[in-house]
Scaffold this active site. Structure first.
Site, PDB file in Angstrom:
ATOM      1  N   ASP A 134       0.806  -1.219   0.000  1.00 11.78           N
ATOM      2  CA  ASP A 134       0.000   0.000   0.000  1.00 11.78           C
ATOM      3  C   ASP A 134       0.842   1.274   0.000  1.00 11.78           C
ATOM      4  O   ASP A 134       0.406   2.296   0.487  1.00 11.78           O
ATOM      5  CB  ASP A 134      -0.918  -0.015   1.232  1.00 11.78           C
ATOM      6  N   CYS A 188     -21.662  -9.546  -4.619  1.00  9.96           N
ATOM      7  CA  CYS A 188     -22.461  -8.536  -3.922  1.00  9.96           C
ATOM      8  C   CYS A 188     -23.959  -8.676  -4.219  1.00  9.96           C
ATOM      9  O   CYS A 188     -24.796  -8.344  -3.372  1.00  9.96           O
ATOM     10  CB  CYS A 188     -22.000  -7.131  -4.321  1.00  9.96           C
ATOM     11  N   CYS A 191     -27.345  -6.428  -2.945  1.00 15.43           N
ATOM     12  CA  CYS A 191     -27.066  -5.738  -1.687  1.00 15.43           C
ATOM     13  C   CYS A 191     -26.358  -4.416  -1.938  1.00 15.43           C
ATOM     14  O   CYS A 191     -25.419  -4.334  -2.734  1.00 15.43           O
ATOM     15  CB  CYS A 191     -26.197  -6.620  -0.790  1.00 15.43           C
ATOM     16  N   CYS A 198     -23.428   5.104   4.297  1.00 20.06           N
ATOM     17  CA  CYS A 198     -22.402   6.155   4.283  1.00 20.06           C
ATOM     18  C   CYS A 198     -22.966   7.472   4.814  1.00 20.06           C
ATOM     19  O   CYS A 198     -23.932   8.014   4.263  1.00 20.06           O
ATOM     20  CB  CYS A 198     -21.860   6.357   2.869  1.00 20.06           C
ATOM     21  N   CYS A 214     -15.611  11.438   1.604  1.00 19.34           N
ATOM     22  CA  CYS A 214     -15.388  10.278   2.473  1.00 19.34           C
ATOM     23  C   CYS A 214     -14.789  10.714   3.805  1.00 19.34           C
ATOM     24  O   CYS A 214     -13.818  11.480   3.847  1.00 19.34           O
ATOM     25  CB  CYS A 214     -14.464   9.289   1.771  1.00 19.34           C
ATOM     26  N   CYS A 241     -13.196   5.871   9.031  1.00 20.38           N
ATOM     27  CA  CYS A 241     -14.614   5.504   9.131  1.00 20.38           C
ATOM     28  C   CYS A 241     -14.764   4.060   8.702  1.00 20.38           C
ATOM     29  O   CYS A 241     -14.259   3.666   7.646  1.00 20.38           O
ATOM     30  CB  CYS A 241     -15.446   6.424   8.231  1.00 20.38           C
ATOM     31  N   CYS A 244     -18.987   1.570   6.056  1.00 21.70           N
ATOM     32  CA  CYS A 244     -19.270   0.773   4.857  1.00 21.70           C
ATOM     33  C   CYS A 244     -18.660  -0.615   4.953  1.00 21.70           C
ATOM     34  O   CYS A 244     -19.174  -1.576   4.372  1.00 21.70           O
ATOM     35  CB  CYS A 244     -18.803   1.500   3.598  1.00 21.70           C
ATOM     36  N   CYS A 248     -21.095  -4.772   5.927  1.00 17.69           N
ATOM     37  CA  CYS A 248     -21.062  -5.808   4.881  1.00 17.69           C
ATOM     38  C   CYS A 248     -21.509  -7.165   5.437  1.00 17.69           C
ATOM     39  O   CYS A 248     -20.946  -7.657   6.410  1.00 17.69           O
ATOM     40  CB  CYS A 248     -19.650  -5.923   4.314  1.00 17.69           C
TER      41      CYS A 248
END
Length: 377
Positions: A134, A188, A191, A198, A214, A241, A244, A248
């Site tokens: 990353d 997904c 859904c 959010c 965001c 945050c 989201c 899931c």
């Protein structure tokens, strides 16, 4: 192509090192992700993250980043929390820190193991390698999907059938030609819980993110004062945050990632806003030693804490905000003004503003005082 036994041994070694999943992708297997990334940059959705826009061709194709790469080994580490990360949002005098940042910095923890695995690969098969966690122009999520680790969900993060939305990703680029895994299909379905939850409507549509809206971007990446339109929605989220991710449905399969010491530090699970507001630079560095939070610096962090204080509805915290009106940082002073405008009565705030505006040297902070007076009427 290198035979299958090497790949089997690589997977066995990866699991022994503490990785939870491993797969191999062709470096050219990210499909339309590169095109979508260019569209994201052109729309300005990356905000002030100029490093994302730098040399976008490298992100669109790993072979531009390193022409010699023949295979990409993708690895995942589960960091699923051992408690509901949304529960703290009800504790308004406590700060909510994103799950990934409550322990030691995953970059440091994972990169050591990536390097160990890369050395094993070289020792057993030769070739050259590069490792990434990353920190480079690598589109980890599309590559992870191509390597069968999961799929990129509607919240744009990777989702795994085994680990939900809680996977750290690392990559080993190699000149070896390893057997590929099949790409993971999208599971997904209909859904869209991650989109609906959010707080700032940061998703223009499924699989699309406007980072400028965001909360993770606003509290971590943005160096400016947080736009007024988002401050109330931030609540007590002081670093990142998880909404989201946490909502899931696939998270029911996730388990806590204790193997790599990714468990939360007790001091960072639900820290009191009153205590955080008193941190000076030395105290900030001490509290967040080895934590990813340390990278944003004390001033940005205290800005976030003050937004949370303003949202707390606890008037006893007004003194903490007031004590920061003389802070050296204009970023902190401006956030303190907003917090006081939310916690003090209109007449009291306007009286305070009348004495403070003339002595304030920063245009932005003076604008906060004027806005607060207008909002109080």
């Amino acid at each position: 192509m290198v035979n299958a036994p090497l790949k089997t041994g690589l997977a066995r070694e990866a699991l022994a090192l503490g990785f939870d999943c491993v797969g191999v992708a062709d470096p050219g297997a990210i499909g339309d992700a590169g095109r979508y990334f260019h569209r994201f940059i052109e729309s300005g959705g990356h905000g002030d993250m100029d490093w994302l826009a730098a040399k976008p061709e490298r992100r669109a194709d790993p072979r531009v980043l390193w022409p010699d790469v023949r295979s990409v080994v993708m690895l995942g580490v589960n960091y699923g929390p051992d408690e509901n990360p949304l529960a703290i949002l009800e504790q308004r005098t406590r700060g909510a820190i994103s799950v990934y940042a409550r322990g030691d910095d995953y970059h440091d923890l994972i990169k050591k193991r990536l390097k160990t695995l890369a050395r094993w690969l070289i020792a057993n098969a030769g070739g050259e390698v590069k490792v990434f966690v990353d920190t480079a122009a690598v589109m980890e999520k599309p590559l992870a999907q191509a390597a069968s680790l999961g799929w990129q969900g509607k919240h744009t993060n990777l989702v795994s059938r085994a680990f939900g939305s809680w996977l750290f990703l690392g990559a080993i680029f190699t000149t070896l030609d390893l057997p590929r895994d099949q790409a993971e299909p999208d599971h997904c379905g209909s859904c869209q819980a991650c989109l609906d939850i959010c707080p700032t409507a940061a998703f223009p549509g499924p699989y699309r993110l406007d980072a400028r809206r965001c909360i993770s971007y606003l509290t971590i990446e943005s160096k400016a004062q947080i736009p007024r339109e988002f401050r109330k929605a931030i609540g007590n989220r002081i670093y990142g945050c998880d909404d989201c991710l946490a909502v899931c449905p696939w998270n029911k399969f996730a388990r806590s990632g204790r193997e790599l010491k990714l468990s939360a530090r007790e001091a960072l699970r639900a820290p009191a806003l009153a205590e955080l507001a008193g941190l000076d630079h030395a105290g900030f560095r001490a509290l967040f030693a080895k934590s990813p939070v340390k990278r944003i610096g004390r001033d940005r962090f205290i800005r976030n804490v003050l937004i949370a204080i303003g949202n707390s509805a606890d008037t006893s915290l007004a003194g903490k905000a007031g004590g920061l009106l003389g802070d050296d940082s204009a970023l902190v002073r401006g956030a303190a003004v907003w917090a006081l405008s939310r916690l003090m009565g209109p007449e009291q705030f306007q009286s305070l503003a009348a004495n403070a505006i003339g002595a304030e040297p920063d245009d932005g902070v003076r604008a906060e005082w004027r806005f607060g007076c207008h909002d109080a009427t």
